[in-house]
Write a protein that holds these residues in place. Structure first.
Motif, mmCIF file in Angstrom:
data_model
loop_
_atom_site.group_PDB
_atom_site.id
_atom_site.type_symbol
_atom_site.label_atom_id
_atom_site.label_comp_id
_atom_site.label_asym_id
_atom_site.label_seq_id
_atom_site.Cartn_x
_atom_site.Cartn_y
_atom_site.Cartn_z
ATOM 1 N N ASN A 5 10.007 -6.238 -5.787
ATOM 2 C CA ASN A 5 9.266 -6.494 -7.026
ATOM 3 C C ASN A 5 7.779 -6.167 -6.901
ATOM 4 O OD1 ASN A 5 11.507 -7.310 -8.439
ATOM 5 N ND2 ASN A 5 11.237 -9.468 -7.939
ATOM 6 N N MET A 6 7.192 -6.485 -5.753
ATOM 7 C CA MET A 6 5.759 -6.222 -5.571
ATOM 8 C C MET A 6 5.493 -4.721 -5.566
ATOM 9 S SD MET A 6 2.687 -7.171 -5.359
ATOM 10 C CE MET A 6 2.417 -8.826 -4.833
ATOM 11 N N ALA A 7 6.325 -3.954 -4.883
ATOM 12 C CA ALA A 7 6.151 -2.500 -4.854
ATOM 13 C C ALA A 7 6.341 -1.920 -6.250
ATOM 14 C CB ALA A 7 7.131 -1.872 -3.869
ATOM 15 N N ARG A 12 3.762 0.551 -11.071
ATOM 16 C CA ARG A 12 3.379 0.533 -12.495
ATOM 17 C C ARG A 12 1.871 0.505 -12.638
ATOM 18 N NH1 ARG A 12 7.719 -3.080 -12.670
ATOM 19 N NH2 ARG A 12 6.295 -4.845 -12.606
ATOM 20 N N GLU A 13 1.210 -0.314 -11.815
ATOM 21 C CA GLU A 13 -0.251 -0.387 -11.860
ATOM 22 C C GLU A 13 -0.861 0.966 -11.505
ATOM 23 O OE1 GLU A 13 -4.019 -2.722 -9.801
ATOM 24 O OE2 GLU A 13 -1.991 -3.207 -9.156
ATOM 25 N N ARG A 14 -0.305 1.611 -10.491
ATOM 26 C CA ARG A 14 -0.806 2.914 -10.043
ATOM 27 C C ARG A 14 -0.706 3.948 -11.156
ATOM 28 N NH1 ARG A 14 0.182 7.809 -7.938
ATOM 29 N NH2 ARG A 14 -0.947 8.389 -6.053
ATOM 30 N N GLY A 37 5.625 -0.379 3.296
ATOM 31 C CA GLY A 37 6.609 0.585 3.750
ATOM 32 C C GLY A 37 7.051 1.598 2.716
ATOM 33 N N HIS A 38 6.270 1.794 1.665
ATOM 34 C CA HIS A 38 6.599 2.756 0.616
ATOM 35 C C HIS A 38 5.640 3.934 0.672
ATOM 36 C CE1 HIS A 38 9.521 0.240 -1.469
ATOM 37 N NE2 HIS A 38 8.734 -0.774 -1.128
ATOM 38 N N THR A 39 6.147 5.105 0.362
ATOM 39 C CA THR A 39 5.306 6.299 0.289
ATOM 40 C C THR A 39 4.799 6.441 -1.135
ATOM 41 O OG1 THR A 39 6.675 7.346 1.961
ATOM 42 C CG2 THR A 39 5.242 8.791 0.669
ATOM 43 N N PRO A 40 3.481 6.475 -1.336
ATOM 44 C CA PRO A 40 2.945 6.631 -2.692
ATOM 45 C C PRO A 40 3.402 7.962 -3.298
ATOM 46 C CG PRO A 40 1.207 6.050 -1.153
ATOM 47 C CD PRO A 40 2.433 6.341 -0.351
ATOM 48 N N PRO A 41 3.681 7.983 -4.593
ATOM 49 C CA PRO A 41 4.085 9.240 -5.233
ATOM 50 C C PRO A 41 2.922 10.224 -5.280
ATOM 51 C CG PRO A 41 3.819 7.507 -6.865
ATOM 52 C CD PRO A 41 3.652 6.872 -5.522
ATOM 53 N N ALA A 42 3.252 11.494 -5.406
ATOM 54 C CA ALA A 42 2.209 12.518 -5.547
ATOM 55 C C ALA A 42 1.485 12.290 -6.858
ATOM 56 C CB ALA A 42 2.843 13.899 -5.522
#
Length: 68
Positions: A5-7, A12-14, A37-42
């Motif tokens: 949920n936090m990711a 969404r915030e990003r 542990g998540h890869t930010p989207p391009a």
């Protein structure tokens, strides 16, 4: 999407920050995503330029109160 949920909230915030052009804040959110542990989207392409509403659209007349 993700089950975390936090990711999901950070993603969404990003998205909103990218749309508003707040790159420094996007980097902070990316840091938090990496820490979880998540890869930010391009980065997404720049949004289209907004249309100024200072003048009425072409083919439309100004109201009587707006005429000078």
């Amino acid at each position: 999407m993700t089950d975390d949920n936090m990711a999901a909230a950070l993603l969404r915030e990003r998205e909103g920050l990218v749309q508003r052009g707040l790159t420094d804040r996007v980097e902070q959110v990316d840091e938090q995503l990496r820490a979880r542990g998540h890869t930010p989207p391009a980065d997404q392409p720049e949004p289209a330029e907004t249309v100024s509403r200072a003048t009425p659209p072409k083919g439309r007349r100004a109201r009587n109160t707006e005429k000078t």
